[in-house]
Design a protein around this motif. Sequence first.
Motif, mmCIF file in Angstrom:
data_model
loop_
_atom_site.group_PDB
_atom_site.id
_atom_site.type_symbol
_atom_site.label_atom_id
_atom_site.label_comp_id
_atom_site.label_asym_id
_atom_site.label_seq_id
_atom_site.Cartn_x
_atom_site.Cartn_y
_atom_site.Cartn_z
ATOM 1 N N LYS A 31 0.818 -1.202 0.000
ATOM 2 C CA LYS A 31 0.000 0.000 0.000
ATOM 3 C C LYS A 31 0.857 1.260 0.000
ATOM 4 C CE LYS A 31 -3.809 2.279 2.435
ATOM 5 N NZ LYS A 31 -4.747 2.212 3.595
ATOM 6 N N SER A 32 1.903 1.268 0.840
ATOM 7 C CA SER A 32 2.777 2.449 0.921
ATOM 8 C C SER A 32 3.488 2.697 -0.398
ATOM 9 C CB SER A 32 3.805 2.267 2.046
ATOM 10 O OG SER A 32 3.171 2.166 3.295
ATOM 11 N N ILE A 33 4.005 1.626 -1.011
ATOM 12 C CA ILE A 33 4.738 1.767 -2.269
ATOM 13 C C ILE A 33 3.805 2.179 -3.408
ATOM 14 C CG2 ILE A 33 6.050 0.509 -4.026
ATOM 15 C CD1 ILE A 33 7.407 -1.038 -1.828
ATOM 16 N N SER A 34 2.599 1.625 -3.435
ATOM 17 C CA SER A 34 1.659 1.984 -4.506
ATOM 18 C C SER A 34 1.215 3.437 -4.364
ATOM 19 C CB SER A 34 0.437 1.056 -4.483
ATOM 20 O OG SER A 34 -0.294 1.190 -3.270
ATOM 21 N N THR A 43 -1.757 -0.575 -12.961
ATOM 22 C CA THR A 43 -2.855 -1.180 -13.722
ATOM 23 C C THR A 43 -3.106 -2.611 -13.252
ATOM 24 O OG1 THR A 43 -1.250 -1.848 -15.414
ATOM 25 C CG2 THR A 43 -2.435 0.230 -15.767
ATOM 26 N N SER A 44 -2.068 -3.212 -12.678
ATOM 27 C CA SER A 44 -2.178 -4.584 -12.183
ATOM 28 C C SER A 44 -1.511 -4.693 -10.817
ATOM 29 C CB SER A 44 -1.528 -5.572 -13.165
ATOM 30 O OG SER A 44 -1.391 -6.853 -12.574
ATOM 31 N N LYS A 45 -2.285 -5.036 -9.799
ATOM 32 C CA LYS A 45 -1.724 -5.210 -8.458
ATOM 33 C C LYS A 45 -0.697 -6.341 -8.452
ATOM 34 C CE LYS A 45 -2.982 -6.230 -3.665
ATOM 35 N NZ LYS A 45 -4.077 -6.513 -2.703
ATOM 36 N N TYR A 46 -1.003 -7.415 -9.161
ATOM 37 C CA TYR A 46 -0.093 -8.564 -9.222
ATOM 38 C C TYR A 46 1.256 -8.155 -9.812
ATOM 39 C CZ TYR A 46 2.016 -12.923 -10.814
ATOM 40 O OH TYR A 46 2.900 -13.943 -11.052
ATOM 41 N N LYS A 47 1.226 -7.323 -10.861
ATOM 42 C CA LYS A 47 2.463 -6.889 -11.517
ATOM 43 C C LYS A 47 3.328 -6.081 -10.560
ATOM 44 C CE LYS A 47 5.258 -5.900 -14.974
ATOM 45 N NZ LYS A 47 6.180 -6.903 -15.557
ATOM 46 N N LEU A 48 2.715 -5.192 -9.793
ATOM 47 C CA LEU A 48 3.480 -4.375 -8.844
ATOM 48 C C LEU A 48 4.054 -5.247 -7.739
ATOM 49 C CD1 LEU A 48 4.522 -1.715 -7.785
ATOM 50 C CD2 LEU A 48 2.307 -1.304 -6.707
ATOM 51 N N GLU A 49 3.258 -6.158 -7.219
ATOM 52 C CA GLU A 49 3.749 -7.049 -6.163
ATOM 53 C C GLU A 49 4.928 -7.877 -6.658
ATOM 54 O OE1 GLU A 49 -0.219 -7.958 -3.454
ATOM 55 O OE2 GLU A 49 0.120 -9.133 -5.279
ATOM 56 N N THR A 50 4.845 -8.311 -7.907
ATOM 57 C CA THR A 50 5.936 -9.098 -8.495
ATOM 58 C C THR A 50 7.211 -8.278 -8.607
ATOM 59 O OG1 THR A 50 4.355 -10.413 -9.777
ATOM 60 C CG2 THR A 50 6.651 -10.459 -10.503
ATOM 61 N N GLU A 51 7.081 -7.019 -9.047
ATOM 62 C CA GLU A 51 8.248 -6.161 -9.226
ATOM 63 C C GLU A 51 8.851 -5.750 -7.875
ATOM 64 O OE1 GLU A 51 9.592 -5.414 -12.426
ATOM 65 O OE2 GLU A 51 8.209 -7.089 -12.694
ATOM 66 N N ILE A 52 8.009 -5.561 -6.871
ATOM 67 C CA ILE A 52 8.510 -5.209 -5.535
ATOM 68 C C ILE A 52 9.451 -6.289 -5.020
ATOM 69 C CG2 ILE A 52 7.839 -4.933 -3.112
ATOM 70 C CD1 ILE A 52 5.335 -3.475 -4.057
ATOM 71 N N LYS A 53 9.113 -7.538 -5.284
ATOM 72 C CA LYS A 53 9.939 -8.661 -4.822
ATOM 73 C C LYS A 53 11.303 -8.692 -5.510
ATOM 74 C CE LYS A 53 5.919 -11.570 -3.788
ATOM 75 N NZ LYS A 53 5.162 -12.809 -4.146
ATOM 76 N N LEU A 110 12.412 0.883 -8.648
ATOM 77 C CA LEU A 110 11.089 0.549 -9.147
ATOM 78 C C LEU A 110 10.376 1.813 -9.603
ATOM 79 C CD1 LEU A 110 8.599 -1.333 -9.517
ATOM 80 C CD2 LEU A 110 8.071 -0.931 -7.101
ATOM 81 N N ILE A 111 9.898 1.831 -10.841
ATOM 82 C CA ILE A 111 9.132 2.956 -11.366
ATOM 83 C C ILE A 111 7.783 2.441 -11.865
ATOM 84 C CG2 ILE A 111 11.190 4.273 -12.030
ATOM 85 C CD1 ILE A 111 10.686 3.413 -14.919
ATOM 86 N N ASN A 112 6.852 3.352 -12.057
ATOM 87 C CA ASN A 112 5.527 2.973 -12.533
ATOM 88 C C ASN A 112 5.092 3.954 -13.619
ATOM 89 O OD1 ASN A 112 2.984 1.781 -12.797
ATOM 90 N ND2 ASN A 112 2.112 2.970 -11.116
ATOM 91 N N ILE A 113 5.665 3.780 -14.801
ATOM 92 C CA ILE A 113 5.296 4.597 -15.956
ATOM 93 C C ILE A 113 4.613 3.676 -16.958
ATOM 94 C CG2 ILE A 113 6.133 6.102 -17.787
ATOM 95 C CD1 ILE A 113 8.521 6.759 -16.102
ATOM 96 N N GLY A 114 3.315 3.758 -17.018
ATOM 97 C CA GLY A 114 2.566 2.815 -17.841
ATOM 98 C C GLY A 114 2.278 1.542 -17.065
ATOM 99 N N GLU A 115 3.337 0.936 -16.554
ATOM 100 C CA GLU A 115 3.212 -0.245 -15.712
ATOM 101 C C GLU A 115 4.445 -0.349 -14.823
ATOM 102 O OE1 GLU A 115 3.058 -3.720 -18.112
ATOM 103 O OE2 GLU A 115 5.156 -3.623 -18.724
ATOM 104 N N PRO A 116 4.345 -1.039 -13.688
ATOM 105 C CA PRO A 116 5.498 -1.180 -12.784
ATOM 106 C C PRO A 116 6.665 -1.869 -13.487
ATOM 107 C CG PRO A 116 3.461 -1.882 -11.712
ATOM 108 C CD PRO A 116 3.141 -1.695 -13.149
ATOM 109 N N LYS A 117 7.863 -1.364 -13.224
ATOM 110 C CA LYS A 117 9.040 -1.912 -13.898
ATOM 111 C C LYS A 117 10.279 -1.681 -13.046
ATOM 112 C CE LYS A 117 11.741 -1.343 -18.168
ATOM 113 N NZ LYS A 117 11.866 -0.571 -19.433
#
Length: 211
Positions: free
Chosen positions: A162-165, A172-182, A190-197
């Motif tokens: 929650k804090s990072i988001s 756009t995808s909670k799963y994608k962000l959780e995956t990238e955080i790991k 970690l950036i979020n331009i279009g999608e987490p990366k």
Amino acid sequence: MAELFEDLENYYEENGIRQDTLYSVIRDLSTNIFNCDPNNPDIISKSLYLNLPPALSDTLRQLVVFLLLRYFNSYFSSTNDCEPKDHIFPVRYVIVIDEAHIYLKNKNARKALEDLLRLLRSKGVIVVMLSQGVEDYKTKDFDFASQVKLPICLNVQNKDYKSISNFVGTPTSKYKLETEIKKLESGKGLINIGEPKIIELRQWWKTFKNL
């Protein structure tokens, strides 16, 4: 600052007051970073690294930062907005504030920093704030992350979703962000331009070592 110290010095002499902490603090401020000598270069005319060591009192550290932020606000308010060239805004200055959480927790410095962020959008000035955790940027009266154009989350200790988001922006995808955080580790961001990366950070010492 020099005029303030001169008046303070006269006041102490006229009233027979011994030099104290207030006297020494104002004297140090007027003879160092806030030296008004015409021969002293302006602080924005060259690159400047200002180190406020832990040996200084918190009050003095906060005062120096507050005065600098107010000075920047005053100076850049008088400058013209940058005109984009081919849809690209030129960069005039870069202001880097390390350990930003120290000043985000201070009411006066926080307000000065907030004003600075709002003002510099069109002035060609980049403000970089570095802190220990993403939660530091959300205060009770202002969300500084909302003013950050490019939030980059490094390998922070607290990887709460929650804090990072809230910091990098809702994905756009909670799963994608959780995956990238790991995937966060030293030297990664970690950036979020279009999608987490996850991106790799260029570190000067590594670049220099490879030359």
